[in-house]
Design a protein around this motif. Structure first.
Motif, mmCIF file in Angstrom:
data_model
loop_
_atom_site.group_PDB
_atom_site.id
_atom_site.type_symbol
_atom_site.label_atom_id
_atom_site.label_comp_id
_atom_site.label_asym_id
_atom_site.label_seq_id
_atom_site.Cartn_x
_atom_site.Cartn_y
_atom_site.Cartn_z
ATOM 1 N N ARG A 283 0.947 -1.477 -0.126
ATOM 2 C CA ARG A 283 0.051 0.319 -0.306
ATOM 3 C C ARG A 283 0.596 1.253 0.093
ATOM 4 N NH1 ARG A 283 -4.566 2.793 -0.965
ATOM 5 N NH2 ARG A 283 -5.363 4.553 1.069
ATOM 6 N N ASN A 284 1.582 1.422 0.859
ATOM 7 C CA ASN A 284 2.379 2.611 0.959
ATOM 8 C C ASN A 284 4.235 2.545 1.066
ATOM 9 O OD1 ASN A 284 -0.218 3.150 2.629
ATOM 10 N ND2 ASN A 284 0.674 5.158 2.792
ATOM 11 N N LEU A 285 4.589 3.005 0.580
ATOM 12 C CA LEU A 285 6.487 3.497 0.955
ATOM 13 C C LEU A 285 6.675 4.728 0.645
ATOM 14 C CD1 LEU A 285 9.208 1.499 0.091
ATOM 15 C CD2 LEU A 285 8.479 2.208 -2.064
ATOM 16 N N GLU A 286 7.497 4.796 1.948
ATOM 17 C CA GLU A 286 8.983 5.927 1.662
ATOM 18 C C GLU A 286 9.680 5.213 2.002
ATOM 19 O OE1 GLU A 286 7.788 7.737 5.253
ATOM 20 O OE2 GLU A 286 5.627 8.569 5.171
ATOM 21 N N ILE A 287 11.073 6.273 0.934
ATOM 22 C CA ILE A 287 12.213 5.949 0.869
ATOM 23 C C ILE A 287 12.969 7.364 -0.010
ATOM 24 C CG2 ILE A 287 11.787 5.550 -1.998
ATOM 25 C CD1 ILE A 287 13.718 2.707 -1.218
ATOM 26 N N GLU A 288 14.154 6.898 0.681
ATOM 27 C CA GLU A 288 14.933 8.254 0.590
ATOM 28 C C GLU A 288 14.865 8.374 -1.588
ATOM 29 O OE1 GLU A 288 18.735 7.808 2.347
ATOM 30 O OE2 GLU A 288 18.336 8.073 3.639
ATOM 31 N N HIS A 289 14.768 9.159 -1.550
ATOM 32 C CA HIS A 289 14.330 9.654 -2.241
ATOM 33 C C HIS A 289 16.199 9.943 -3.527
ATOM 34 C CE1 HIS A 289 14.793 11.784 -7.082
ATOM 35 N NE2 HIS A 289 13.519 11.112 -7.163
ATOM 36 N N PRO A 290 17.357 9.374 -4.462
ATOM 37 C CA PRO A 290 18.623 8.599 -4.924
ATOM 38 C C PRO A 290 19.016 10.393 -5.998
ATOM 39 C CG PRO A 290 16.955 9.042 -6.871
ATOM 40 C CD PRO A 290 16.053 8.080 -5.805
ATOM 41 N N ASN A 291 17.833 11.595 -5.797
ATOM 42 C CA ASN A 291 18.138 13.531 -5.722
ATOM 43 C C ASN A 291 17.945 13.864 -4.147
ATOM 44 O OD1 ASN A 291 18.637 12.093 -8.698
ATOM 45 N ND2 ASN A 291 16.651 13.217 -8.667
ATOM 46 N N GLY A 292 17.378 13.257 -3.136
ATOM 47 C CA GLY A 292 17.584 13.609 -2.302
ATOM 48 C C GLY A 292 16.188 14.011 -2.094
ATOM 49 N N SER A 296 7.586 9.713 -1.281
ATOM 50 C CA SER A 296 6.567 8.543 -0.606
ATOM 51 C C SER A 296 5.176 8.645 -2.001
ATOM 52 C CB SER A 296 5.913 9.765 -0.020
ATOM 53 O OG SER A 296 4.363 9.041 0.898
ATOM 54 N N VAL A 297 4.840 7.022 -2.413
ATOM 55 C CA VAL A 297 4.451 6.874 -2.355
ATOM 56 C C VAL A 297 2.658 5.682 -2.369
ATOM 57 C CG1 VAL A 297 5.403 7.529 -5.007
ATOM 58 C CG2 VAL A 297 5.375 4.920 -3.219
ATOM 59 N N LYS A 298 1.649 6.509 -2.981
ATOM 60 C CA LYS A 298 0.522 5.074 -2.362
ATOM 61 C C LYS A 298 -0.565 4.674 -3.327
ATOM 62 C CE LYS A 298 -2.393 6.749 1.285
ATOM 63 N NZ LYS A 298 -0.964 7.955 1.519
ATOM 64 N N ALA A 299 -0.422 3.427 -3.150
ATOM 65 C CA ALA A 299 -1.326 2.560 -4.473
ATOM 66 C C ALA A 299 -2.118 1.992 -4.224
ATOM 67 C CB ALA A 299 -0.262 1.276 -5.002
ATOM 68 N N THR A 300 -3.423 2.183 -5.307
ATOM 69 C CA THR A 300 -5.336 1.951 -5.269
ATOM 70 C C THR A 300 -4.764 0.134 -4.945
ATOM 71 O OG1 THR A 300 -5.355 1.984 -6.621
ATOM 72 C CG2 THR A 300 -6.136 3.575 -5.307
ATOM 73 N N LEU A 301 -6.272 -0.273 -4.730
ATOM 74 C CA LEU A 301 -6.093 -1.368 -4.636
ATOM 75 C C LEU A 301 -6.514 -2.279 -5.807
ATOM 76 C CD1 LEU A 301 -8.042 -1.897 -1.283
ATOM 77 C CD2 LEU A 301 -5.671 -2.995 -0.815
ATOM 78 N N PRO A 302 -6.109 -3.719 -6.075
ATOM 79 C CA PRO A 302 -6.810 -3.877 -7.230
ATOM 80 C C PRO A 302 -7.566 -4.224 -7.079
ATOM 81 C CG PRO A 302 -5.256 -5.830 -6.133
ATOM 82 C CD PRO A 302 -5.207 -4.199 -5.227
ATOM 83 N N LYS A 303 -8.676 -4.997 -8.033
ATOM 84 C CA LYS A 303 -10.118 -5.132 -8.509
ATOM 85 C C LYS A 303 -10.168 -5.763 -7.210
ATOM 86 C CE LYS A 303 -13.279 -5.404 -11.695
ATOM 87 N NZ LYS A 303 -13.895 -7.284 -11.156
ATOM 88 N N HIS A 304 -9.575 -7.523 -7.208
ATOM 89 C CA HIS A 304 -10.393 -8.046 -6.622
ATOM 90 C C HIS A 304 -10.351 -7.954 -4.872
ATOM 91 C CE1 HIS A 304 -6.184 -9.310 -5.792
ATOM 92 N NE2 HIS A 304 -6.293 -10.023 -4.685
ATOM 93 N N MET A 305 -9.261 -6.849 -4.542
ATOM 94 C CA MET A 305 -9.953 -6.816 -3.394
ATOM 95 C C MET A 305 -10.108 -5.439 -2.687
ATOM 96 S SD MET A 305 -5.580 -6.759 -1.490
ATOM 97 C CE MET A 305 -5.573 -6.541 -0.014
ATOM 98 N N SER A 306 -10.281 -4.088 -3.883
ATOM 99 C CA SER A 306 -11.480 -3.321 -3.595
ATOM 100 C C SER A 306 -12.933 -4.091 -3.191
ATOM 101 C CB SER A 306 -11.325 -2.921 -4.697
ATOM 102 O OG SER A 306 -12.366 -1.627 -4.461
#
Length: 329
Positions: A283-292, A296-306
Motif C-alpha cells: 500500500r505505502n512506501l517511503e524511501i530516500e529519493h536518489p536526488n534528495g 512517498s507513494v501510495k497505491a490503490t487496491l487491485p480490483k479483487h481486493m477493492s
C-alpha cells in the motif's frame, strides 16, 4: 604527446568501472594492454592516474594515448529492443503512478511476475523497454514483490539512481506498509511477529518456514478493522525483508492471508463470493529519493481486493498511518 585524445563519461555510464568503459568503447583493447597503459600512466582520468576498478562519474574526462587501429575498433552494435505488443506497452504504462527523471513507481498488478523464471515468460523486467522513453538507459529493477502480491514497485531510470535505491532497500532505509485481508482474527490488536525464516526442505526454495536456524525476521502488525471476526483487515510492516515474510508471519498469528493457499491451505479461503486471489497489497512506501528528500507513494487496491473491501464494509480510502502510535511508544 601526439595523437592524444580525450573522451567524456556520459551520465548513463556513471558507476561503471573504468575497465567496463573501455570494454564497451574500445572492445579491441585487451585487458592486458589496458592494464599496462594504466600502470604507465598513459591513461588518465581527470588528469590523474587511475586503476581498472575506478568507479566513474558522469562528466569525467578520460585521456587516451595513441591507440592502434584494431584497439580503436568500433563497439559492436547494440541489440535491438525486444518487440513489445501494444497491449503490453499499454499495460505497463497504465501501472505508472509516479515518474520523474530518476524514478518510476508502478502499482503492480496481481498475477504479474517481477522477474522471469521457469514457465514465466511475461514479467515486469522483460517489459521495462515500454517505460524507457527518451532515456539512454533501460529502466532497472531495485526490489521485488511476489507474483501474486500487488502494489508499490519502484523502478530506477538511471544507473546512479539504481545504486542509491538498492542501497536504501538493502539497509532497510525504507518504510513499507502492506494491507491484507486475513482469515480469522489475531490474538491481539497490534504487535510484532518475531519468527526466523528459512527455506522449507524439499520444496526447492519455493516455500519458507519458521526455523530456529533461520534468518532473523520481524513484522509489525496492526488490526485495522474486522468483519464479525471471520475476516480481518490488517496492516503489516516488514522490519526485515525475507522471502514470503508477511505471508508466513500471518500464519504464525493463526490468520492466513485470504487466498494464500501456499501457506494457509484450505483455511485461507472464504466461502461465498470472495475472490480466491491473494489479498496482499503493498500500500505505502517511503524511501530516500536518489536526488534528495523523501519519495512517498501510495497505491490503490487491485480490483479483487477493492471488491472484498466493499463486501465487508472496510474503508479502502483510509489515509491513516497505522503504526504511528506504535512508533511513539
Amino acid at each position: 604527446m601526439s595523437g592524444v585524445s580525450r573522451e567524456y563519461v556520459k551520465d548513463n555510464e556513471a558507476e561503471w568501472r573504468l575497465d567496463k568503459w573501455f570494454k564497451v568503447h574500445f572492445p579491441g583493447l585487451s585487458y592486458g594492454r589496458l592494464s599496462k597503459l594504466l600502470r604507465k600512466g598513459d591513461i588518465r582520468v581527470n588528469g590523474k592516474r587511475a586503476k581498472a576498478n575506478l568507479r566513474l562519474e558522469g562528466g569525467m574526462e578520460i585521456r587516451l594515448p595513441p591507440l592502434g587501429k584494431d584497439e580503436r575498433a568500433a563497439p559492436k552494435p547494440q541489440k535491438h529492443k525486444k518487440h513489445l505488443s501494444e497491449e503490453d506497452v499499454d499495460m505497463m504504462r497504465s501501472m505508472v503512478i509516479y515518474q520523474d527523471d530518476s524514478v518510476i513507481v508502478l502499482n503492480k498488478l496481481p498475477g504479474l511476475a517481477v522477474q522471469g523464471g521457469t514457465n514465466t515468460k511475461k514479467h515486469v523486467d522483460g517489459l521495462l523497454d515500454a517505460l524507457q522513453g527518451t532515456k539512454d538507459e533501460r529502466p532497472k529493477l531495485v526490489h521485488r514483490l511476489d507474483k501474486d502480491t500487488s502494489g508499490v514497485l519502484v523502478i530506477a531510470r538511471t544507473g546512479a539512481a539504481a545504486k542509491k535505491l538498492t542501497e536504501s532497500f538493502k539497509t532497510r532505509q525504507t518504510n513499507k506498509v502492506y494491507w491484507a485481508l486475513v482469515k480469522g482474527k489475531p490474538p491481539q490488536q497490534e504487535g510484532a511477529v518475531q519468527a526466523p525464516l528459512d527455506k522449507e526442505p524439499g520444496t526447492k526454495g519455493e516455500r519458507m518456514a519458521v526455523s530456529e536456524d533461520g534468518k532473523r525476521a520481524i513484522t509489525d502488525f496492526k488490526v485495522m478493522d474486522s468483519a464479525a471476526g471471520e475476516v480481518t483487515w490488517m496492516a503489516f510492516r516488514p522490519v526485515t525483508g525475507r522471502t514470503h515474510q508477511i505471508r508466513v508471519h500471518a500464519t504464525v498469528l493463526d490468520t492466513p492471508i485470504v487466498g494464500d493457499g501456499k501457506y494457509g491451505a484450505k483455511d485461507a479461503f472464504v466461502e461465498g463470493a470472495v475472490s480466491k486471489k491473494l489479498h496482499l497489497h503493498a500500500r505505502n512506501l517511503e524511501i530516500e529519493h536518489p536526488n534528495g528528500g523523501t519519495l512517498s507513494v501510495k497505491a490503490t487496491l487491485p480490483k479483487h481486493m477493492s471488491e472484498s473491501f466493499d463486501m465487508f464494509g472496510f474503508d479502502a480510502d483510509d489515509e491513516s498511518n497505522p503504526f504511528e502510535e506504535m512508533d511513539n511508544v
